[in-house]
Design an enzyme around this catalytic site. Structure first.
Site, PDB file in Angstrom:
ATOM      1  N   THR A   1     -23.503  73.904  88.064  1.00 37.03           N
ATOM      2  CA  THR A   1     -23.643  73.667  86.629  1.00 37.03           C
ATOM      3  C   THR A   1     -25.106  73.881  86.250  1.00 37.03           C
ATOM      4  O   THR A   1     -25.774  72.981  85.744  1.00 37.03           O
ATOM      5  CB  THR A   1     -23.108  72.273  86.265  1.00 37.03           C
ATOM      6  N   HIS A   2     -25.609  75.053  86.600  1.00 36.59           N
ATOM      7  CA  HIS A   2     -26.978  75.433  86.269  1.00 36.59           C
ATOM      8  C   HIS A   2     -26.937  76.701  85.438  1.00 36.59           C
ATOM      9  O   HIS A   2     -27.311  77.766  85.889  1.00 36.59           O
ATOM     10  CB  HIS A   2     -27.804  75.661  87.542  1.00 36.59           C
ATOM     11  N   ASN A   3     -26.443  76.577  84.206  1.00 34.38           N
ATOM     12  CA  ASN A   3     -26.423  77.697  83.272  1.00 34.38           C
ATOM     13  C   ASN A   3     -27.751  77.688  82.530  1.00 34.38           C
ATOM     14  O   ASN A   3     -28.219  76.628  82.108  1.00 34.38           O
ATOM     15  CB  ASN A   3     -25.276  77.542  82.268  1.00 34.38           C
TER      16      ASN A   3
END
Lengths: 246, 589
Positions: free
Chosen positions: B515-517
């Protein structure tokens, strides 16, 4: 997942914005941290008594399938004995079964594998159609016997064919169904017993997973040593002997 | 019809890490702040007591804490010539929801990014030449340096009580810390976490390989800590329920444990939960925000006027809100013009899983989100990229976060997926596997971007965000290179069997990756190629400020929360010290 506390929250919040000049279901928070005792809704423990979603034949089929995916052997109980069918029945009767948390607006298109789930049928409907197709196929092919009545060898051969996408069963999409089935059976075997599966913590005992003990600091000075204490589920120690009556 | 509310000084959209930090800093500066949050109120005793928090099915599998796609999702495609389809069920990444946002369910791995990261374009050109850079890249510097952000990194670390070991104090290298990190003014507020068995083994193996392993800087705390706001945290119990879960022990730094207890008591603050902001309202000439419009759960629309608007939603939703509000020119990949939606990047993940003999007992359930050892030799520009043939890098780490049994019971390659043989292999290996993982950078490219979907709408009838993304060849080279290093490490640890986990095939939104957008509303020094200036202020609408990873022009080989927190302090300072005395653009366009 439980719905009741959401409505309690809505009830609490229904009065909160009146000062702003009208009814609203939202919530205004200022001045103090809001907290009500026992507001943290634990999942309700699955209780005994019949099937909420499955027909008797569907339930027997899932029990038989779970006993082949996770067979009973010297290492412990099989998936059916561990309650995977009860687990799945309760899941299909809830928001998972109806995909009510998912984005289910159209238009629906098949898409690429990288685009993920695009089926408009939620899991409950998929199980109904797929189990019906499998049992119709078995009756036609094995002299009127449905899946639960097949021998373990016949069951394994059919499950391998579905897993590998070569069953040829009319009305069944082999791969998507098998992926969902395998995932759900594993969930039933390894999820907290409060959801109806993992009976007597059979899945956790197989692995040596201690459950929800939540504090392992005493082990930090003993690396590479086995952990000896038996597993504990969400419902506490008494649940170690808890069983779903049938 | 929307109902108009009395005006406030500041409206904050999204009450996660950045929303709570900026709200409190501006309340303390004397402003009235209203934070509007799409999801529900959440706090530790109410929502994550230890009697309900460690529930793998509910939180990890059914995604209880994340935004439900039925409420808001996005559409996805790999390339521009495909038709994007909705992400109906989360997979590759898990956007948060509710008070605390992703700060509730993160693992707590907290980094200062490298000085090189902030000048990644000019530094790469200087060392390797412009011809070395990958095709169709959109690399450009941040417009801010590590040195400018250093104090803000420090404040975020002391807010969280981060447990770690400094590697570079005022230019002096410190044994046991990261020898590659930028200079810091002081050590971490709390000492490193005590290591479990697998990270200890990795540290030994990494040292034998000539690397300099050090403890992962951790927002799971090694000891009790009181932060500068007076909020108290407790030592971590290594329960193994971090990522995807709220912490019932007050041992994971989060808005709940670090900011909200004082923020909510501040008389200048109000939070409104379960209210979805649908647009930022603009003056007739489009040069000033007048407030926001939101919809409550009864479907009633409200207008909240405000003098300042802070967009503090998750990266994807900040970009969507800009597009829905008509702020900034949308990026057009055909011409390369426009700014909103450009430089979307993601994270290269993977590594190697090793299976060990009977002499090893790893007890994988004894873990925490940030308990582990890291090697930084192949990250940023810490090595010569010339022979490697790609730009960017990856940190390598052995962090055994959990042994949660639905998800985390790997078996050696070629083991059947079910049946008696699977059952025996599962039992035999549960306690005898360890993984070395990588987090790799992703450069920005012309064809990786965000815009509004032409077909699909959310529950309010507004267009969903559309993501167009695939991993380019440069990132695939990085993946192979870094996975090779992970395999070396796992073999040096003594594994008898190793499974490679690397990028293969097109990027897929199905398996969880990270979850590293990042990107989509980036900061920079030129309004033609960035949405915001170095103070996170929108070039076109100076009373709108941005926060979070949408500001990043690239993604680095580290987790994003460190710079996300630092930029929140940086922007709050700029608002208080520069904007309030003289409201207007802080950088001439």
């Amino acid at each position: 997942m439980p719905d009741a506390p959401t409505s309690r929250r809505l009830l609490l919040s229904a009065t909160a914005l009146i000062a702003l000049g009208g009814p609203a279901a939202a919530r205004s928070i200022r001045g103090a941290l809001p907290w009500s005792p026992n507001e943290a809704y634990p999942p309700p423990r699955v209780t005994a008594g019949g099937w909420l979603y499955f027909t008797a034949e569907e339930a027997a089929s899932i029990e038989a399938i779970a006993n082949r995916l996770i067979p009973a052997d010297a290492l412990g109980p099989g998936g059916g004995e561990a309650g995977c069918a009860i687990y799945l029945d309760r899941q299909l009767a809830g928001p998972y079964g109806s995909s009510s948390w998912l984005y289910m607006q159209g238009p629906f298109a098949r898409g690429t594998p990288e685009q993920g789930l695009q089926d408009e049928r939620p899991p409950a409907a998929l199980y109904r159609q797929s189990l019906s197709a499998i049992n119709a196929h078995c009756r036609a092919r094995f002299g009127g016997r449905a899946f639960p009545a097949l021998s373990p060898e016949e069951q394994d051969a059919l499950l391998h064919a579905i897993d590998e996408g070569r069953s040829g069963i009319a009305g069944l999409e082999d791969k998507p169904f098998f992926e969902m089935l395998l995932q759900n059976v594993m969930e039933g075997f390894f999820a907290d017993p409060i959801y109806g599966g993992n009976r007597d913590m059979a899945g956790w005992k197989l692995l040596g997973f201690p459950g929800t003990r939540y504090d392992y600091r005493e082990m930090l000075d003993r690396p590479n040593q086995p952990y000896r204490d038996p597993p504990v589920p969400l419902s506490g120690l008494r649940a170690a002997s808890w069983q779903v009556a049938r | 019809m929307s109902r108009r509310l009395p005006p406030t000084d500041v409206v904050v959209v999204g009450l996660g890490w950045t929303g709570s930090i900026m709200s409190y800093e501006l309340c303390r500066a004397g402003l009235r702040v209203t934070a509007i949050e799409r999801g529900p109120w959440r706090d530790t005793p109410t929502d994550f007591p230890p009697t309900t928090a460690p529930d793998e099915l509910r939180y990890s599998i059914r995604h209880d804490l994340f935004v439900r796609p039925a409420q808001e999702t996005l559409t996805f495609r790999n390339t521009m010539n495909q038709t994007a389809l909705p992400i109906r069920r989360w997979g590759s990444f898990l956007p948060g929801n509710g008070v605390g946002g992703a700060g509730v369910h993160w693992n707590g791995q907290t980094w200062r990014w490298h000085p090189w990261d902030f000048t990644f374009h000019s530094s790469s050109v200087a060392r390797y030449g412009a011809d070395f850079l990958p095709q169709d890249h959109m690399m450009q510097d941040w417009g801010i340096t590590y040195e400018e952000l250093e104090e803000s990194f420090d404040r975020f670390e002391y807010l969280c009580g981060i447990s770690g070991k400094a590697g570079n104090l005022g230019g002096q290298l410190q044994p046991g810390g990261n020898p590659f990190e930028g200079s810091r003014r002081r050590d971490y507020p709390t000492p490193p976490m005590q290591m479990t068995a697998a990270p200890q083994l990795f540290a030994k193996a990494a040292t034998e390989l000539g690397w300099k392993p050090f403890p992962q800087p951790s927002a799971n705390l090694s000891q009790a800590y009181t932060n500068p706001y007076g909020c108290k945290l407790a030592p971590c119990t290594y329960c193994g329920f971090c990522e995807r879960f709220g912490c019932g022990n007050f041992s994971k730094s989060s808005p709940q444990t670090c900011v909200l207890p004082v923020l909510v008591r501040h008389p200048g603050f109000e939070a409104r939960t379960e209210c979805q902001v649908t647009r930022v309202n603009l003056s007739r000439d489009g040069k000033r925000a007048t407030g926001v419009t939101y919809v409550d759960t009864a479907g009633q629309e409200w207008e909240q006027p405000a003098a300042l608007v802070l967009l503090c939603a998750y990266q994807l939703f900040n970009v969507r809100l800009l597009l829905l509000s008509g702020i900034g020119k949308p990026y057009n990949p055909a011409t390369g013009e426009g700014v909103v939606g450009r430089n979307y990047a993601y994270q290269v993940t993977g590594g190697a899983t090793g299976f060990f003999g009977q002499d090893k007992i790893f007890n994988p359930f004894i873990g925490a989100g940030s308990v582990g050892m890291v090697a930084d030799e192949f990250n940023a520009d810490n090595f010569d990229h010339g022979p490697a043939g790609f730009v960017g890098g990856a940190s390598l780490a052995c962090i055994l976060t959990n042994g949660r049994p639905i998800t985390n019971r790997p078996v050696p390659p070629d083991t059947p997926r079910w049946g008696s043989e699977w059952k025996r292999a599962t039992r035999d290996n549960y306690n005898r596997w360890a993984a070395v993982g990588l987090q790799g950078s992703v450069m920005p490219y012309r064809g990786n971007y965000l815009d509004l979907d032409p077909t699909y709408k959310d529950s309010n009838g507004l267009p969903l965000l559309r993501m167009t993304f695939d991993f380019p060849e440069n990132e695939r080279k990085l993946s192979r290179f870094a996975v090779d290093r992970c395999v070396e490490a796992v073999r040096a640890m003594g594994a008898h069997t190793v499974r490679r986990n690397e990028i293969s095939g097109p990027y897929s939104i199905v398996p969880y990756q990270s979850t590293h957008n990042t990107g989509g509303a980036i900061m920079g020094s030129d309004p033609k190629t960035s949405v915001a200036n170095k103070y996170c202020q929108v070039w076109d609408v100076p009373n709108v400020f941005l926060s979070g990873a949408s500001l990043f022009p690239m993604n680095a080989g580290f987790n994003p929360t460190g710079p996300v927190g630092a930029l929140a302090y940086w922007a709050a300072d700029a608002i208080r010290d520069r904007y309030l005395p003289n409201p207007g653009p802080l950088v001439p366009a």
